[in-house]
Design a protein around this motif. Sequence first.
Motif, mmCIF file in Angstrom:
data_model
loop_
_atom_site.group_PDB
_atom_site.id
_atom_site.type_symbol
_atom_site.label_atom_id
_atom_site.label_comp_id
_atom_site.label_asym_id
_atom_site.label_seq_id
_atom_site.Cartn_x
_atom_site.Cartn_y
_atom_site.Cartn_z
ATOM 1 N N PHE A 251 0.835 -1.114 0.101
ATOM 2 C CA PHE A 251 -0.005 0.109 0.015
ATOM 3 C C PHE A 251 0.578 1.234 -0.097
ATOM 4 N N GLU A 252 0.342 2.237 -0.622
ATOM 5 C CA GLU A 252 0.849 3.637 -0.575
ATOM 6 C C GLU A 252 -0.208 4.776 -0.123
ATOM 7 N N ILE A 253 0.404 5.671 0.425
ATOM 8 C CA ILE A 253 -0.589 6.728 0.881
ATOM 9 C C ILE A 253 -0.620 7.799 -0.125
ATOM 10 N N ARG A 254 -1.789 8.087 -0.728
ATOM 11 C CA ARG A 254 -2.214 9.163 -1.604
ATOM 12 C C ARG A 254 -3.540 9.811 -1.212
ATOM 13 N N ASP A 255 -3.481 11.006 -1.218
ATOM 14 C CA ASP A 255 -4.832 11.857 -0.838
ATOM 15 C C ASP A 255 -5.188 11.422 0.597
ATOM 16 N N GLY A 256 -4.342 11.213 1.542
ATOM 17 C CA GLY A 256 -4.764 10.857 3.019
ATOM 18 C C GLY A 256 -5.140 9.445 3.228
ATOM 19 N N TYR A 257 -5.361 8.455 2.103
ATOM 20 C CA TYR A 257 -5.683 7.251 2.256
ATOM 21 C C TYR A 257 -4.678 6.212 2.149
ATOM 22 N N HIS A 258 -4.857 4.980 2.528
ATOM 23 C CA HIS A 258 -3.880 3.926 1.922
ATOM 24 C C HIS A 258 -4.601 3.304 0.648
ATOM 25 N N ARG A 259 -3.641 3.102 -0.140
ATOM 26 C CA ARG A 259 -4.192 2.701 -1.761
ATOM 27 C C ARG A 259 -3.247 1.744 -2.119
ATOM 28 N N PHE A 260 -3.743 0.769 -3.097
ATOM 29 C CA PHE A 260 -2.446 -0.089 -3.873
ATOM 30 C C PHE A 260 -1.979 1.057 -4.662
ATOM 31 N N PRO A 261 -0.815 0.545 -5.370
ATOM 32 C CA PRO A 261 0.129 1.327 -6.280
ATOM 33 C C PRO A 261 -0.844 1.553 -7.346
ATOM 34 N N ALA A 262 -0.483 2.715 -8.158
ATOM 35 C CA ALA A 262 -1.412 2.901 -9.370
ATOM 36 C C ALA A 262 -1.719 1.957 -10.507
ATOM 37 N N ASP A 263 -0.511 1.231 -10.597
ATOM 38 C CA ASP A 263 -0.462 0.164 -11.468
ATOM 39 C C ASP A 263 -1.016 -1.236 -11.171
ATOM 40 N N HIS A 264 -1.592 -1.355 -9.943
ATOM 41 C CA HIS A 264 -2.329 -2.464 -9.247
ATOM 42 C C HIS A 264 -3.660 -2.309 -9.677
ATOM 43 N N PRO A 265 -4.195 -3.556 -10.233
ATOM 44 C CA PRO A 265 -5.609 -3.723 -10.440
ATOM 45 C C PRO A 265 -6.287 -3.061 -9.031
ATOM 46 N N ARG A 266 -7.393 -2.490 -9.332
ATOM 47 C CA ARG A 266 -8.315 -1.905 -8.214
ATOM 48 C C ARG A 266 -9.045 -3.087 -7.669
ATOM 49 N N VAL A 267 -9.285 -3.267 -6.255
ATOM 50 C CA VAL A 267 -10.176 -3.967 -5.819
ATOM 51 C C VAL A 267 -10.990 -3.194 -4.535
ATOM 52 N N PRO A 268 -12.179 -3.445 -4.290
ATOM 53 C CA PRO A 268 -12.877 -2.680 -3.291
ATOM 54 C C PRO A 268 -12.274 -2.997 -1.819
ATOM 55 N N LEU A 269 -11.991 -1.786 -1.191
ATOM 56 C CA LEU A 269 -11.364 -1.976 -0.003
ATOM 57 C C LEU A 269 -12.236 -1.488 1.225
ATOM 58 N N ILE A 270 -13.566 -0.708 1.151
ATOM 59 C CA ILE A 270 -14.435 -0.314 1.921
ATOM 60 C C ILE A 270 -15.530 -0.230 1.296
#
Length: 278
Positions: A251-270
Amino acid sequence: MSAQTASAPLPEGWREDNRAMWDERVPVHVAGKYYDLAGFRARPDVLRDFETAEVGDVTGKTLLHLQCHIGTDTLSWAHRGAARVVGLDFSAPAVEAARALAAGLGHGPERAAFVTGDVYEAAAVPEPSYDIVYTGLGALCWLPDLRRWAETAAALVAPGGFLYLAEFHPVTEMLDDTTGTRIVRDYFSRDAQVYDLPGTYADPDAVTVHNRSVEWQHTLGDVVSALAATGLRIEFLHEHDVSLFPRFENFEIRDGYHRFPADHPRVPLIYSLKATKG
């Protein structure tokens, strides 16, 4: 067996173990950097932007927060204009910490009340119903019976009011803990998950003694179906690709949230949902 109920006998002492675990961690959370109560006192609002947008204006409304822990989210709703907030938690030390925090911010029990009680027992709260019943992140995994939870929560919603739930997405529990790219656990498992882990999410290195905890996994379908069965109308179900903590190692911190890297397929986290009472 209903789809919303644990499929195996409940582990002996599960409630007592969970309470002892949470009781012990309250002073760690009160004193630590994760909750940053000094910062909260200076700027008493820790709500997430999607929550405030989805709940909308709470000015003049009454709000009940189920499983409120030390009350930071509860008090944040008061500071956004709620006329009265009530927090319920089964940990007496957590409730005492919430009361102290409220008092330090100048709120008496008529504005911000906190009560000790089991989430399944509606009689623990002071009023019979509330304009908004709110449940925040990381709460449902501690409950073995979702149908009973939904019935209790729905009964506390005033006519014309609504229940709002924000919770960690169950899909995350299927994935490996490193990169979140492999399915390694059963999404449909409803057996109790027993852990023996020291520390806390707020301080992994904290020295703790009461480390046994019991949790349950609930599918998204279970949650929605349990609430729909109470007669509440599901207004929306939203999914978000952000988290509040480093659930996966990449995970990376972007815009105040923990997120997958930009090149990682997105999955629902919340996910978040709103269910209204006619």
